[in-house]
Design a protein around this motif. Structure first.
Motif, PDB file in Angstrom:
ATOM      1  N   ALA A  85      38.984  43.620  43.178  1.00  0.00           N
ATOM      2  CA  ALA A  85      38.779  44.846  42.403  1.00  0.00           C
ATOM      3  C   ALA A  85      39.800  44.947  41.267  1.00  0.00           C
ATOM      4  O   ALA A  85      39.462  45.353  40.154  1.00  0.00           O
ATOM      5  CB  ALA A  85      38.880  46.068  43.315  1.00  0.00           C
ATOM      6  N   ASN A  86      41.042  44.555  41.538  1.00  0.00           N
ATOM      7  CA  ASN A  86      42.074  44.589  40.507  1.00  0.00           C
ATOM      8  C   ASN A  86      41.753  43.635  39.370  1.00  0.00           C
ATOM      9  O   ASN A  86      41.947  43.956  38.191  1.00  0.00           O
ATOM     10  CB  ASN A  86      43.436  44.228  41.110  1.00  0.00           C
ATOM     11  N   GLN A 145      53.311  53.045  39.316  1.00  0.00           N
ATOM     12  CA  GLN A 145      54.371  53.967  39.727  1.00  0.00           C
ATOM     13  C   GLN A 145      54.203  54.424  41.168  1.00  0.00           C
ATOM     14  O   GLN A 145      55.187  54.753  41.840  1.00  0.00           O
ATOM     15  CB  GLN A 145      54.412  55.170  38.792  1.00  0.00           C
ATOM     16  N   ASP A 146      52.968  54.434  41.666  1.00  0.00           N
ATOM     17  CA  ASP A 146      52.747  54.842  43.056  1.00  0.00           C
ATOM     18  C   ASP A 146      52.825  53.657  44.014  1.00  0.00           C
ATOM     19  O   ASP A 146      52.483  53.776  45.202  1.00  0.00           O
ATOM     20  CB  ASP A 146      51.413  55.573  43.211  1.00  0.00           C
ATOM     21  N   GLY A 147      53.256  52.483  43.501  1.00  0.00           N
ATOM     22  CA  GLY A 147      53.469  51.322  44.364  1.00  0.00           C
ATOM     23  C   GLY A 147      52.275  50.412  44.539  1.00  0.00           C
ATOM     24  O   GLY A 147      52.365  49.406  45.238  1.00  0.00           O
ATOM     25  N   ARG A 148      51.154  50.720  43.914  1.00  0.00           N
ATOM     26  CA  ARG A 148      49.972  49.879  44.058  1.00  0.00           C
ATOM     27  C   ARG A 148      50.075  48.639  43.175  1.00  0.00           C
ATOM     28  O   ARG A 148      50.586  48.693  42.071  1.00  0.00           O
ATOM     29  CB  ARG A 148      48.706  50.658  43.714  1.00  0.00           C
ATOM     30  N   GLU A 149      49.574  47.537  43.714  1.00  0.00           N
ATOM     31  CA  GLU A 149      49.635  46.255  43.010  1.00  0.00           C
ATOM     32  C   GLU A 149      48.361  46.035  42.209  1.00  0.00           C
ATOM     33  O   GLU A 149      47.258  46.153  42.727  1.00  0.00           O
ATOM     34  CB  GLU A 149      49.818  45.133  44.033  1.00  0.00           C
ATOM     35  N   HIS A 150      48.523  45.705  40.938  1.00  0.00           N
ATOM     36  CA  HIS A 150      47.379  45.388  40.081  1.00  0.00           C
ATOM     37  C   HIS A 150      47.463  43.922  39.700  1.00  0.00           C
ATOM     38  O   HIS A 150      48.404  43.496  39.027  1.00  0.00           O
ATOM     39  CB  HIS A 150      47.369  46.257  38.832  1.00  0.00           C
ATOM     40  N   ILE A 151      46.499  43.112  40.157  1.00  0.00           N
ATOM     41  CA  ILE A 151      46.503  41.684  39.856  1.00  0.00           C
ATOM     42  C   ILE A 151      45.957  41.457  38.446  1.00  0.00           C
ATOM     43  O   ILE A 151      44.849  41.855  38.118  1.00  0.00           O
ATOM     44  CB  ILE A 151      45.655  40.901  40.873  1.00  0.00           C
TER      45      ILE A 151
END
Length: 227
Positions: free
Chosen positions: A183-184, A64-70
């Motif tokens: 890290a993701n 929701q805060d725009g961060r990408e999780h691979i």
């Protein structure tokens, strides 16, 4: 490469006889994507099942805060959006070409028409998907029970097996990844994975420069998985 050969290299289809593969090949669509092009977006209506003929693709979710999780990085012969098999839902994640890629796609309606005419194909797909579900359950258990060092080693070993290229002194992972990308994949913070990588480099297990990682000692890296 003929379409049948591509399909034969995909685990979900590899054991099917030529006639069954030919039926699937007839409904396969080929699409080409340049590096960083979006293949589909999370939440879009799902068209169907995709597989990689050439190139690499990352599967991501956006917070929701725009961060990408691979979620995963995939290469030739691997499949994605298979959760939409026989399910007319929306895409659960976004897929992006991380290098120029050729993607095969089989629309749900077309595959369903093939399957209704051949129960053997349906049974085979169900068996393969069952194995993938077991793998996913094991991955969840690993994330819950393993520490960050072990999880990082597991990811590096997997990436090395999938995308490793021999270089002087070791095996280079042929995927450009930022520390945040790794890290993701590991399920931790960028700062934590940076400390783990620095520790591995100090122990001469790996080496790295910018976005490239080289495995120097595969045996020791594999032992890290067991910690």
């Amino acid at each position: 490469m003929p379409e049948l050969d591509y399909l034969r290299n995909i685990p979900i289809f590899e054991e099917l006889p030529p006639n069954d593969l030919a039926a699937i090949a007839e409904v396969t669509i080929e699409r080409r994507y340049k590096k960083n092009m979006i293949i589909f977006m999370e939440g879009e209506p799902g068209e169907g099942f995709h597989y990689i003929k050439s190139g690499k693709v990352k599967i991501v979710q956006i917070s929701q805060d725009g961060r990408e999780h691979i979620i995963n990085i995939l290469g030739p012969g691997e499949v994605f959006a298979e959760v939409l098999l026989f399910n007319h839902g929306s895409y659960p994640a976004t897929s992006v070409a991380i290098e120029d890629s050729v993607i095969g796609m089989i629309k749900n309606n077309d595959l369903e028409n093939v399957v209704t005419q051949n129960s053997r194909i349906a049974l085979h797909i169900i068996q393969v998907m069952s194995k993938k579900l077991i793998h996913a359950q094991r991955k969840i258990k690993t994330l819950a029970l393993s520490d960050t060092l072990s999880r990082t080693a597991q990811i590096l070993v997997r990436l090395s097996q999938q995308y490793g290229q021999p270089v002087a002194g070791g095996v280079q992972i042929a995927v450009d990844m930022t520390r945040q990308d790794l890290a993701n994949l590991v399920g931790t913070t960028r700062e934590t994975v940076s400390r783990v990588l620095s520790s591995m480099k100090k122990d001469k297990v790996i080496d790295f420069a910018e976005q490239q990682i080289i495995i120097l000692d595969e045996k020791r890296l594999e032992r890290y998985q067991e910690r």
